[in-house]
Design a protein around this motif. Sequence first.
Motif, PDB file in Angstrom:
ATOM      1  N   TRP A 438      53.398  48.730  29.990  1.00  0.00           N
ATOM      2  CA  TRP A 438      54.177  47.518  29.836  1.00  0.00           C
ATOM      3  C   TRP A 438      54.530  47.353  28.360  1.00  0.00           C
ATOM      4  CZ3 TRP A 438      56.155  45.202  33.949  1.00  0.00           C
ATOM      5  CH2 TRP A 438      55.501  45.329  35.182  1.00  0.00           C
ATOM      6  N   LYS A 443      47.287  49.762  28.888  1.00  0.00           N
ATOM      7  CA  LYS A 443      47.006  49.953  30.303  1.00  0.00           C
ATOM      8  C   LYS A 443      45.522  50.199  30.572  1.00  0.00           C
ATOM      9  CE  LYS A 443      48.602  54.810  30.178  1.00  0.00           C
ATOM     10  NZ  LYS A 443      49.607  55.744  30.707  1.00  0.00           N
ATOM     11  N   THR A 446      40.677  46.221  30.643  1.00  0.00           N
ATOM     12  CA  THR A 446      40.057  45.778  31.906  1.00  0.00           C
ATOM     13  C   THR A 446      39.939  44.259  31.971  1.00  0.00           C
ATOM     14  OG1 THR A 446      37.839  46.014  30.921  1.00  0.00           O
ATOM     15  CG2 THR A 446      38.730  47.902  32.143  1.00  0.00           C
ATOM     16  N   LYS A 449      44.001  41.817  33.791  1.00  0.00           N
ATOM     17  CA  LYS A 449      44.455  42.619  34.921  1.00  0.00           C
ATOM     18  C   LYS A 449      45.980  42.581  35.039  1.00  0.00           C
ATOM     19  CE  LYS A 449      40.294  43.696  36.414  1.00  0.00           C
ATOM     20  NZ  LYS A 449      39.806  45.092  36.401  1.00  0.00           N
ATOM     21  N   SER A 450      46.544  43.719  35.434  1.00  0.00           N
ATOM     22  CA  SER A 450      47.987  43.767  35.707  1.00  0.00           C
ATOM     23  C   SER A 450      48.266  44.934  36.650  1.00  0.00           C
ATOM     24  CB  SER A 450      48.787  43.941  34.417  1.00  0.00           C
ATOM     25  OG  SER A 450      48.545  45.221  33.849  1.00  0.00           O
ATOM     26  N   ASP A 451      49.345  44.812  37.367  1.00  0.00           N
ATOM     27  CA  ASP A 451      49.816  45.946  38.161  1.00  0.00           C
ATOM     28  C   ASP A 451      50.387  47.008  37.230  1.00  0.00           C
ATOM     29  OD1 ASP A 451      49.173  44.673  40.558  1.00  0.00           O
ATOM     30  OD2 ASP A 451      51.135  43.668  40.652  1.00  0.00           O
ATOM     31  N   PRO A 452      50.381  48.251  37.646  1.00  0.00           N
ATOM     32  CA  PRO A 452      50.994  49.288  36.807  1.00  0.00           C
ATOM     33  C   PRO A 452      52.477  49.004  36.592  1.00  0.00           C
ATOM     34  CG  PRO A 452      49.670  50.265  38.557  1.00  0.00           C
ATOM     35  CD  PRO A 452      49.786  48.807  38.874  1.00  0.00           C
ATOM     36  N   PRO A 454      56.199  49.461  36.888  1.00  0.00           N
ATOM     37  CA  PRO A 454      56.872  50.122  38.013  1.00  0.00           C
ATOM     38  C   PRO A 454      57.536  51.432  37.641  1.00  0.00           C
ATOM     39  CG  PRO A 454      58.060  48.140  37.323  1.00  0.00           C
ATOM     40  CD  PRO A 454      56.739  48.117  36.622  1.00  0.00           C
TER      41      PRO A 454
END
Length: 541
Positions: A438, A443, A446, A449-452, A454
């Motif tokens: 992002w 990334k 810990t 938290k986040s989604d990878p 896209p």
Amino acid sequence: MKPLRDIAWGMLAAGLATAAAAQTATLVPHVESRNGRHALIVDGAPFLMLGGQVNNSSNYAEPLATAWPVLDRIHANTIEVPIAWQQVEPQEGRFDFSFLQTLLDQARAHDKRVVLLWFGTWKNTGYSYTPDWVKLDARRFPRMKTRDGKDHDVLSAHGAETLKADMRAFVKVMEYLRDQDRQNTVILVQPENETGSYRNPRDYSLEANRLFAQQIPAALVAKTGKRGSWTQVFGAQADRAFNSWYVARYVNAIAAAGKAVKPLPMYVNAALAGPSNVPDPNGVASGGPQQDVLDIWKAAAPAIDFAAPDLYDRKSDNASQYFEKFARPDNALMVPEIGNAREFARFFYEALGHGAIGFSPFGMDGTGYFNFPLGAQTLDTATLDAFALPYAMLHGMARDWAKIAYTRPTWGVAKPDDGKPRSTTIGGWTITADWGQWQFGMKEWTFLKSDPAPWGAEKIGGVAVAQLSDDEFLVIGDHVRVTFAAAPGTPPGGLMLRAEEGSFVDGAWHARRVWNGDQTDYGLNLVDRPQVLKVTMGRFR
């Protein structure tokens, strides 16, 4: 029957008699090389070709008109268009240049330069673009012979009449450009297209067998440092080496005759073999300028300015190897054809990093033809955006990049298939490209938290860097995180002083804003919009 060399030099001498007329109103484009780097000089200054090639059968007025909106959409400055021997000389001795004039008129109206592709004796190794009167006269225009004496569906490089006729038509094209294109709308010419022969590594006719039994030519001895017969010098690749030499000599004769009329730079394109293996002579386009026979082509075809790879290999490691092998001190890198699927756009950055003078996805028109699976299934928005994004960054400063790349180090990398970071060291600084991040944060965190991201799973993105001075760098890229750090073994205390977003205007850098805080705390994150950065590094004591 006169030997091919006598025909070639006779045509060349006739052309040289009118060479003075080839001097046009502006400086004729040419390729310059210095210290292992290259530049395409157009209008007296380095030029970076942001190209698009139309489909093969778009060499008529109506389909050509569908290309301009596509080229404008991706911010191209150059169009690559074929002109066929069959349309120039439909009847022997009667020439028609109406399409060529249409091409010049439309290109000028749309402010595009032109790379002209001559489809003559060879097009994708075949002769489908020759006139009917050539196709139907196999005695005058002989096909290659197979080992068992049958005709092969490729014209022989030993056909004296074929060379004479092809050369005559090509010279007429160059005469037309000399007289009707004094402003040099056409900046490059490709004589023939993807030369060679599949399934038949050389001509096995009586004349070819006679030549094959001889010692290799003196120019090739000088290049290789070896003497002997073709078999003694090249072993299992002898048939292919022999065909490469005589195809190259044939193309060289055509190019030399054309240059005697108007000395535009000329290149040849290669239907590629595997990047790292010695190919099967029966399976490769034997006779073409693949990377492992470039030395043969260099010795045989001095009138050819460079050889170029037609890249339809989607594997990132293979693309990297092709760039490395075609980007040589004696060979400018240009990518005249590359697949137009979205994942091919990332290779633009890596080509720039190897000093490329031009890049051109194939099939960029609105005729509705798509060469999937080599390229895209359709030119949808996402596909066009992938090429438009890097082109947009350089569209207004392509000459500035070309000038810098001609004199200073460059580095570029496409997102690799394994998605792992890639690094290089230029001067006292290590530059790293990373993927799937992002714009904010790390990334590996810990606690947050986040989604990878896209785009992390997609084969898109890359970065190209040009060194402006010891501590200054120009950076373009998309879907990539770029970081700078002091290189190992250099003094400590390295830091980024400034990251300016801007562009070159009239040769001078103009900054629009300075990135800082969130925009630099986690590297330089270039994602989905055209952004050019000038990075200044420094060291504190």
